[in-house]
Design a protein around this motif. Sequence first.
Motif, PDB file in Angstrom:
ATOM      1  N   ASP A 110       1.151  -0.976  -0.173  1.00 25.38           N
ATOM      2  CA  ASP A 110      -0.492   0.107   0.091  1.00 25.38           C
ATOM      3  C   ASP A 110       0.783   1.548  -0.311  1.00 25.38           C
ATOM      4  OD1 ASP A 110      -2.758   1.064  -0.172  1.00 25.38           O
ATOM      5  OD2 ASP A 110      -2.323   2.234   2.207  1.00 25.38           O
ATOM      6  N   TYR A 118      -4.612   5.736  -4.575  1.00 24.27           N
ATOM      7  CA  TYR A 118      -4.395   5.956  -3.181  1.00 24.27           C
ATOM      8  C   TYR A 118      -2.963   5.685  -3.538  1.00 24.27           C
ATOM      9  CZ  TYR A 118      -1.886   5.906   1.112  1.00 24.27           C
ATOM     10  OH  TYR A 118      -1.378   6.398   2.443  1.00 24.27           O
ATOM     11  N   VAL A 142      -3.821  -2.969   5.743  1.00 20.02           N
ATOM     12  CA  VAL A 142      -3.747  -1.904   5.739  1.00 20.02           C
ATOM     13  C   VAL A 142      -3.469  -1.370   4.194  1.00 20.02           C
ATOM     14  CG1 VAL A 142      -1.346   0.821   4.980  1.00 20.02           C
ATOM     15  CG2 VAL A 142      -1.720  -1.293   6.670  1.00 20.02           C
ATOM     16  N   ARG A 143      -4.629  -0.769   3.641  1.00 21.63           N
ATOM     17  CA  ARG A 143      -5.250  -0.891   2.859  1.00 21.63           C
ATOM     18  C   ARG A 143      -5.844   1.013   2.361  1.00 21.63           C
ATOM     19  NH1 ARG A 143      -9.482  -1.560  -0.739  1.00 21.63           N
ATOM     20  NH2 ARG A 143      -9.260  -1.961  -3.301  1.00 21.63           N
ATOM     21  N   ASP A 201     -18.960  -1.031   0.040  1.00 16.83           N
ATOM     22  CA  ASP A 201     -19.336   0.101   1.332  1.00 16.83           C
ATOM     23  C   ASP A 201     -21.076   0.615   1.229  1.00 16.83           C
ATOM     24  OD1 ASP A 201     -19.692   2.404   2.560  1.00 16.83           O
ATOM     25  OD2 ASP A 201     -19.141   4.467   0.768  1.00 16.83           O
ATOM     26  N   GLN A 215      -3.518  -6.203  11.221  1.00 17.17           N
ATOM     27  CA  GLN A 215      -4.303  -5.375  10.640  1.00 17.17           C
ATOM     28  C   GLN A 215      -3.750  -5.181   8.921  1.00 17.17           C
ATOM     29  OE1 GLN A 215      -2.277  -2.043  13.109  1.00 17.17           O
ATOM     30  NE2 GLN A 215      -3.695  -1.977  14.114  1.00 17.17           N
ATOM     31  N   SER A 251      -2.932  -1.834  -2.933  1.00 11.54           N
ATOM     32  CA  SER A 251      -3.616  -0.556  -2.204  1.00 11.54           C
ATOM     33  C   SER A 251      -5.437  -0.833  -3.710  1.00 11.54           C
ATOM     34  CB  SER A 251      -2.588   0.228  -2.673  1.00 11.54           C
ATOM     35  OG  SER A 251      -3.110   1.497  -2.579  1.00 11.54           O
ATOM     36  N   GLY A 297      -4.289   3.453   2.558  1.00  5.85           N
ATOM     37  CA  GLY A 297      -3.808   4.568   3.634  1.00  5.85           C
ATOM     38  C   GLY A 297      -4.299   3.940   4.927  1.00  5.85           C
ATOM     39  N   LYS A 298      -5.302   2.864   5.363  1.00  7.62           N
ATOM     40  CA  LYS A 298      -6.253   2.843   6.319  1.00  7.62           C
ATOM     41  C   LYS A 298      -5.824   2.052   6.556  1.00  7.62           C
ATOM     42  CE  LYS A 298     -10.450   5.188   4.810  1.00  7.62           C
ATOM     43  NZ  LYS A 298     -10.008   5.620   2.941  1.00  7.62           N
ATOM     44  N   ILE A 299      -6.320   1.832   8.660  1.00  5.50           N
ATOM     45  CA  ILE A 299      -6.237   0.174   9.586  1.00  5.50           C
ATOM     46  C   ILE A 299      -7.436  -0.027   9.009  1.00  5.50           C
ATOM     47  CG2 ILE A 299      -5.601  -0.499  11.039  1.00  5.50           C
ATOM     48  CD1 ILE A 299      -2.917   0.431   9.389  1.00  5.50           C
ATOM     49  N   THR A 300      -6.906  -1.838   9.005  1.00  4.59           N
ATOM     50  CA  THR A 300      -8.167  -2.061   9.024  1.00  4.59           C
ATOM     51  C   THR A 300      -8.031  -3.484  10.444  1.00  4.59           C
ATOM     52  OG1 THR A 300      -8.131  -3.516   7.178  1.00  4.59           O
ATOM     53  CG2 THR A 300     -10.039  -1.965   7.526  1.00  4.59           C
TER      54      THR A 300
END
Length: 652
Positions: free
Chosen positions: A128, A361, A218-219, A635, A216, A357, A221-224
Amino acid sequence: MWLPCRCTTKYVAASIRRGVSASFLHVLRRGRSSWNSAAFMPESAGFEGVSGRDALHDYSVSHSENFWAAVARQRLNWIRPFDAVQDCDLSQGRIKWFEGGKLNVSVNCLDRHVHTCPERVALIWERDERGSEVRYTYRELLEMTCRLGNLLRRHGVKKGDCVTIYMPTCPLAVASMLACARIGAAHNVVFAGFSSEALAERIRDAQSSTVITVNQGVRGGKITELKRTVDAAVQSCPTVRQVFVAMRTEKRVEMADRDIALEEEMLKEDVVCEPAAMDSEDVLFLLYTSGSTGKPKGLVHTQAGYLLYAALTHRYVFGYHDGDVFGCVADIGWITGHSYTVYGPLANGGTTVLFESTPVYPDPGRYWDMVERLRINQFYGAPTAIRLLIRYGDQWVKKYDRSSLTTLGSVGEPINTEAWEWYNRVVGEGRCPVVDTWWQTETGGICIAPKPSEPDAEIVPGMAMRPFFGIKPVLMDTEGKLLTSNNTSGALCMAQPWPGMARTIHNNHQRFLETYFHPYPGYFFTGDGAYRSQEGYYQITGRLDDVINVSGHRIGTAEIEDVVVSFTLFLYPYHICDAVCSDEAHLSDFILIISVTQFAKRLPKTRSGKIMRRVLRKVVDCDLEGLGDLSTLDDPAAVQEIIEGHEKVLSK
Ligand code: 6R9
């Protein structure tokens, strides 16, 4: 007829345009040596009377057993040769290939390449974080797979078990899939964006005792919090005994008794792992897709036939050659990731990119920056991403050097002409054939695509066009009669079995038979509609359960969406499409069928870009209780917007 006349005219115009340049090329090529069959496909030297690619396709269908036997012997390493090429009866839904044969899929994807070229790069992990890619050679990937295989074995995973993999696209996920294949366990990859309920349902249905995940994700820029999602899921999964946790980030997560630190434990394992000798028809993996009712079905693929079909299509649809870098940006949780990020490229000893990614992004140049940096030769993506990128403008593409590209692929939904043209003209600088590839989780690999074809054959925008080797598509009318003429539309079925097709639905063979084999006895029913042009080319018109009926004319959603393109929504009773009018003149063609219009910023879509029309239909019918499983949506908030928009339309 299902196609509005205007569309047909456009395609004819496109064909004529291309026809001119094609005949010009033909003149240039005349006088050169005739078709070099051995260079194109070595096996074809043994096929009598085959003197060109079209003839090779004819042979692959008319002498299907000879064709597949030769290809299977040539392209797979067998522990024991097969006794029978096939034992299939579509009227019974019975599909068996290469029985008596024994092989190991991980040996075919790894060991045999390690013997010949251990230092060749197998994986390029496009993390990412832009510019931090990591390369793994075949030797390294084999070692990782063996350690993992030994670890799973030590923890009691046996031949026939099913391991659920809930990980982002990364080397350890690939090694996990291959480690399962090595020890004879089946894998069940669940897309790492799905909710804990969706994950739990799939773990339960697959009866997995083992889950592999990461701390975790990372995709973009967001952490899940993937481990946390697994924790929540396994609460309702009594079969789960153990969860292996890899570390994608530095963040330590809470570990329960059943949790095992993956990398730490792998270090204790040997780098040699005895491969299991698997029967051709043993299960390789389950992969869940949401059915039209919303209840996910676990399609089952087996060893030899699936691998062979993934490898052959990867080689010939994309023109993949030794030394090329193949960039399929699909997530491994989708069949496209299985067949064209993992199994096809690795079986061919290729270099494959693992894209972690998103297309935007950190900016909308991400794909093309990656193409330049990794020198990608074949790029394979989804129309939904292409349409998104068109909106950001050509400058994001042109900024980067794309001279390495030779082929551009599209998959997942129909690619409208405008997106096709942009992909071809802007991304590929008009140099690279665009291959619109039609296939399904059920088909295992690409079934209809413009390539392979004769070298100077035309490619028509927005059309999948030509059946692959061994594929015999047919069209059926609503009464179940075979439509034999061209310039006609119908239900797309397959008249012959091929090695890559799914064998059953896990735990529900009856549903498998009812969905795919009972609607048109003796044929495999795809659920899609298609148009066959005057020239005999296929164009997919969309899911048949989404067909719009206008005064007896059945129009596929793809046909409307091709004219009124993307991002705004029209809702009218029973008629739903993903559309904004790019050209007012064209809208009038459809004015007859649009009765109520609702505009929306976005549509409920799956990650591969498929619009969940089932959900829209329920909103239009005001049946909010019946929305069904929303867990696979990219979403879910989009649904709420649609509901609110619909209320406004009603109150007008
Ligand atoms: C690979 C994949 C399968 C369904 C399929 C069809 C749609 C896929 C398409 C296409 C038009 C294409 N579809 N490729 N429609 N043109 N090139 O997408 O598998 O997720 O199982 O979906 O996707 O409707 O039946 P899967």
